[in-house]
Design a protein around this motif. Structure first.
Motif, PDB file in Angstrom:
ATOM      1  N   GLU A  45      16.494  16.558   2.314  1.00  0.00           N
ATOM      2  CA  GLU A  45      15.377  16.315   3.222  1.00  0.00           C
ATOM      3  C   GLU A  45      15.605  17.000   4.563  1.00  0.00           C
ATOM      4  N   ALA A  46      16.835  16.954   5.054  1.00  0.00           N
ATOM      5  CA  ALA A  46      17.144  17.546   6.356  1.00  0.00           C
ATOM      6  C   ALA A  46      17.021  19.067   6.321  1.00  0.00           C
ATOM      7  N   TYR A  47      17.517  19.689   5.261  1.00  0.00           N
ATOM      8  CA  TYR A  47      17.438  21.141   5.158  1.00  0.00           C
ATOM      9  C   TYR A  47      15.986  21.610   5.068  1.00  0.00           C
ATOM     10  N   LEU A  48      15.187  20.915   4.277  1.00  0.00           N
ATOM     11  CA  LEU A  48      13.790  21.316   4.133  1.00  0.00           C
ATOM     12  C   LEU A  48      13.016  21.062   5.422  1.00  0.00           C
ATOM     13  N   SER A  49      13.394  20.027   6.141  1.00  0.00           N
ATOM     14  CA  SER A  49      12.756  19.752   7.419  1.00  0.00           C
ATOM     15  C   SER A  49      13.057  20.870   8.421  1.00  0.00           C
ATOM     16  N   MET A  50      14.305  21.314   8.454  1.00  0.00           N
ATOM     17  CA  MET A  50      14.673  22.412   9.340  1.00  0.00           C
ATOM     18  C   MET A  50      13.956  23.698   8.944  1.00  0.00           C
ATOM     19  N   LEU A  51      13.815  23.919   7.659  1.00  0.00           N
ATOM     20  CA  LEU A  51      13.116  25.112   7.185  1.00  0.00           C
ATOM     21  C   LEU A  51      11.678  25.135   7.707  1.00  0.00           C
ATOM     22  N   GLY A  52      11.004  23.987   7.648  1.00  0.00           N
ATOM     23  CA  GLY A  52       9.646  23.910   8.163  1.00  0.00           C
ATOM     24  C   GLY A  52       9.588  24.103   9.666  1.00  0.00           C
ATOM     25  N   TYR A  53      10.520  23.491  10.374  1.00  0.00           N
ATOM     26  CA  TYR A  53      10.545  23.576  11.837  1.00  0.00           C
ATOM     27  C   TYR A  53      10.761  25.011  12.315  1.00  0.00           C
ATOM     28  N   LEU A  54      11.624  25.752  11.618  1.00  0.00           N
ATOM     29  CA  LEU A  54      11.970  27.109  12.042  1.00  0.00           C
ATOM     30  C   LEU A  54      10.945  28.153  11.616  1.00  0.00           C
ATOM     31  N   GLY A  55       9.935  27.742  10.849  1.00  0.00           N
ATOM     32  CA  GLY A  55       8.909  28.676  10.400  1.00  0.00           C
ATOM     33  C   GLY A  55       7.935  29.035  11.506  1.00  0.00           C
ATOM     34  N   PRO A  56       7.196  30.127  11.314  1.00  0.00           N
ATOM     35  CA  PRO A  56       6.242  30.572  12.336  1.00  0.00           C
ATOM     36  C   PRO A  56       5.085  29.606  12.553  1.00  0.00           C
ATOM     37  N   GLU A  57       4.831  28.719  11.582  1.00  0.00           N
ATOM     38  CA  GLU A  57       3.746  27.746  11.751  1.00  0.00           C
ATOM     39  C   GLU A  57       4.136  26.640  12.718  1.00  0.00           C
ATOM     40  N   GLU A  58       5.420  26.491  12.983  1.00  0.00           N
ATOM     41  CA  GLU A  58       5.861  25.442  13.894  1.00  0.00           C
ATOM     42  C   GLU A  58       6.536  26.057  15.123  1.00  0.00           C
ATOM     43  N   MET A  59       7.866  25.967  15.219  1.00  0.00           N
ATOM     44  CA  MET A  59       8.520  26.369  16.457  1.00  0.00           C
ATOM     45  C   MET A  59       9.421  27.591  16.320  1.00  0.00           C
ATOM     46  N   GLY A  60       9.299  28.315  15.214  1.00  0.00           N
ATOM     47  CA  GLY A  60      10.198  29.435  15.003  1.00  0.00           C
ATOM     48  C   GLY A  60       9.486  30.705  14.615  1.00  0.00           C
ATOM     49  N   SER A  61      10.118  31.481  13.756  1.00  0.00           N
ATOM     50  CA  SER A  61       9.579  32.771  13.334  1.00  0.00           C
ATOM     51  C   SER A  61      10.113  33.107  11.950  1.00  0.00           C
ATOM     52  N   ARG A  62       9.557  34.127  11.358  1.00  0.00           N
ATOM     53  CA  ARG A  62      10.025  34.567  10.048  1.00  0.00           C
ATOM     54  C   ARG A  62      11.490  34.993  10.108  1.00  0.00           C
ATOM     55  N   ILE A  63      11.877  35.619  11.196  1.00  0.00           N
ATOM     56  CA  ILE A  63      13.261  36.062  11.354  1.00  0.00           C
ATOM     57  C   ILE A  63      14.206  34.862  11.398  1.00  0.00           C
ATOM     58  N   GLN A  64      13.810  33.815  12.098  1.00  0.00           N
ATOM     59  CA  GLN A  64      14.652  32.622  12.170  1.00  0.00           C
ATOM     60  C   GLN A  64      14.795  31.965  10.802  1.00  0.00           C
ATOM     61  N   VAL A  65      13.734  31.973  10.020  1.00  0.00           N
ATOM     62  CA  VAL A  65      13.808  31.434   8.657  1.00  0.00           C
ATOM     63  C   VAL A  65      14.802  32.231   7.827  1.00  0.00           C
ATOM     64  N   LEU A  66      14.713  33.540   7.901  1.00  0.00           N
ATOM     65  CA  LEU A  66      15.626  34.393   7.139  1.00  0.00           C
ATOM     66  C   LEU A  66      17.076  34.170   7.538  1.00  0.00           C
ATOM     67  N   ASP A  67      17.323  34.061   8.840  1.00  0.00           N
ATOM     68  CA  ASP A  67      18.686  33.823   9.318  1.00  0.00           C
ATOM     69  C   ASP A  67      19.196  32.467   8.838  1.00  0.00           C
ATOM     70  N   PHE A  68      18.328  31.464   8.894  1.00  0.00           N
ATOM     71  CA  PHE A  68      18.707  30.120   8.452  1.00  0.00           C
ATOM     72  C   PHE A  68      19.027  30.116   6.962  1.00  0.00           C
ATOM     73  N   VAL A  69      18.165  30.733   6.173  1.00  0.00           N
ATOM     74  CA  VAL A  69      18.369  30.774   4.725  1.00  0.00           C
ATOM     75  C   VAL A  69      19.646  31.527   4.374  1.00  0.00           C
ATOM     76  N   ASP A  70      19.904  32.624   5.053  1.00  0.00           N
ATOM     77  CA  ASP A  70      21.132  33.385   4.799  1.00  0.00           C
ATOM     78  C   ASP A  70      22.361  32.535   5.078  1.00  0.00           C
TER      79      ASP A  70
END
Length: 318
Positions: free
Chosen positions: A167-192
């Motif tokens: 739940e925590a990892y998926l929550s962070m994934l949503g938060y870091l996305g461009p629809e919320e408070m992050g960007s596509r680049i931040q999502v990629l860095d997080f996933v890596d």
């Protein structure tokens, strides 16, 4: 987890997944609340307490159960009544906070964010090892669009107690996305970063594929030519490699042990069909049986209809 052939099981939406005890509880709660008697709240809280207040705690299972109950009871007075009556019961405090958060998310605004936070901090004080109060606080911070240092701090509180909390990892994934408070680049860095340090069968193993499906959906929502070409997303190296890793192992019997394993298999089946990899999807549908999750199938229409259509295509090679 016992997997049955998809041909022998009719598809049904099952938020409890393969948690038999949770399924019984949800059915019992539905029957109890339908009676409308004065003792309804007492009966409901007693049933919930028997499930959640276990001496031996599986944090992954507890997070799953609380999440499902919070969604199920988000419009009910039961969580608040239980927390009010038993202010020293950690399960009651977390369920109240989580149900309150779910209701606020669905309505687009929180009625009382302070009550959620206070309930969680009290629960964390009473049960320092329990990650679930911090999971709810993370969700609250995400909904309130808090700054990243604060959100990452809450995420680390969860991970200190449950290293691979899905739940925590998926929550962070949503938060870091461009629809919320992050960007596509931040999502990629997080996933890596997650992929580099996460066991392949961890409870949060679907973080990478979830990111790919979310990106695929973002293309679909553009409409027009972009939506028509959306399937090309799965030919890109990162998306294809993510599918390769999941398709090669997830559907193997007993590979996954976490509570939401069937939700991750639904995700994999959906992605494989979107990528036109139907032969690889067939054993995944067999592993799923008939247990369907609303997401990601609901993006394309009615979840059950979309699941059945995709399963038939995979089975018949159409």
């Amino acid at each position: 987890m016992a997997f049955l052939s998809s041909r022998r099981r009719r598809a049904r939406l099952a938020p409890e997944l393969d948690d038999v005890a949770l399924k019984r509880l949800l059915k019992s709660l539905q029957a109890t609340t339908s009676t409308g008697t004065i003792a309804t709240t007492d009966l409901c809280t007693a049933q919930i307490s028997r499930l959640l207040d276990q001496e031996t705690v599986d944090w992954d299972r507890r997070t799953h159960q609380l999440s499902v109950l919070a969604f199920s009871l988000s419009e009910s007075h039961v969580p608040r009544a239980w927390a009010t009556r038993e202010p020293g019961n950690v399960s009651a405090l977390v369920l109240f906070a989580w149900a309150h958060l779910v209701r606020g998310r669905s309505q687009g605004n929180l009625e009382d964010a302070d009550a959620i936070a206070k309930s969680c901090f009290r629960a964390a004080e009473l049960a320092p090892a329990d990650p679930t109060p911090w999971v709810v606080l993370l969700g609250l911070a995400r909904l309130e669009r808090r700054n990243q240092s604060e959100v990452f701090g809450l995420w680390n509180e969860v991970l200190t107690r449950d290293r691979w909390n899905r739940e925590a990892y998926l929550s962070m994934l949503g938060y870091l996305g461009p629809e919320e408070m992050g960007s596509r680049i931040q999502v990629l860095d997080f996933v890596d970063a997650v992929r580099a340090r996460t066991p392949e069968n961890a409870a949060c193993a679907a973080t990478e594929l979830t990111a790919q499906v979310l990106q695929y959906h973002s293309v679909l929502t553009l409409g027009g030519v972009e939506a028509l070409m959306a399937r090309k997303h799965w030919t890109h190296a990162t998306a294809a490699q993510s599918l390769d890793r999941a398709a090669g192992s997830w559907a193997r019997p007993d590979f996954f042990q976490h509570a939401a394993a069937l939700a991750d298999l639904n995700l994999l089946a959906y992605a494989l069909m979107a990528a036109e990899r139907r032969g690889e999807a067939r054993p995944v549908f067999e592993a799923i049986g008939g247990t369907v999750t609303a997401w990601p199938w609901r993006v394309d229409g009615d979840p059950l209809s979309e699941f059945e259509r995709a399963r038939a295509r995979a089975t018949n090679g159409l």
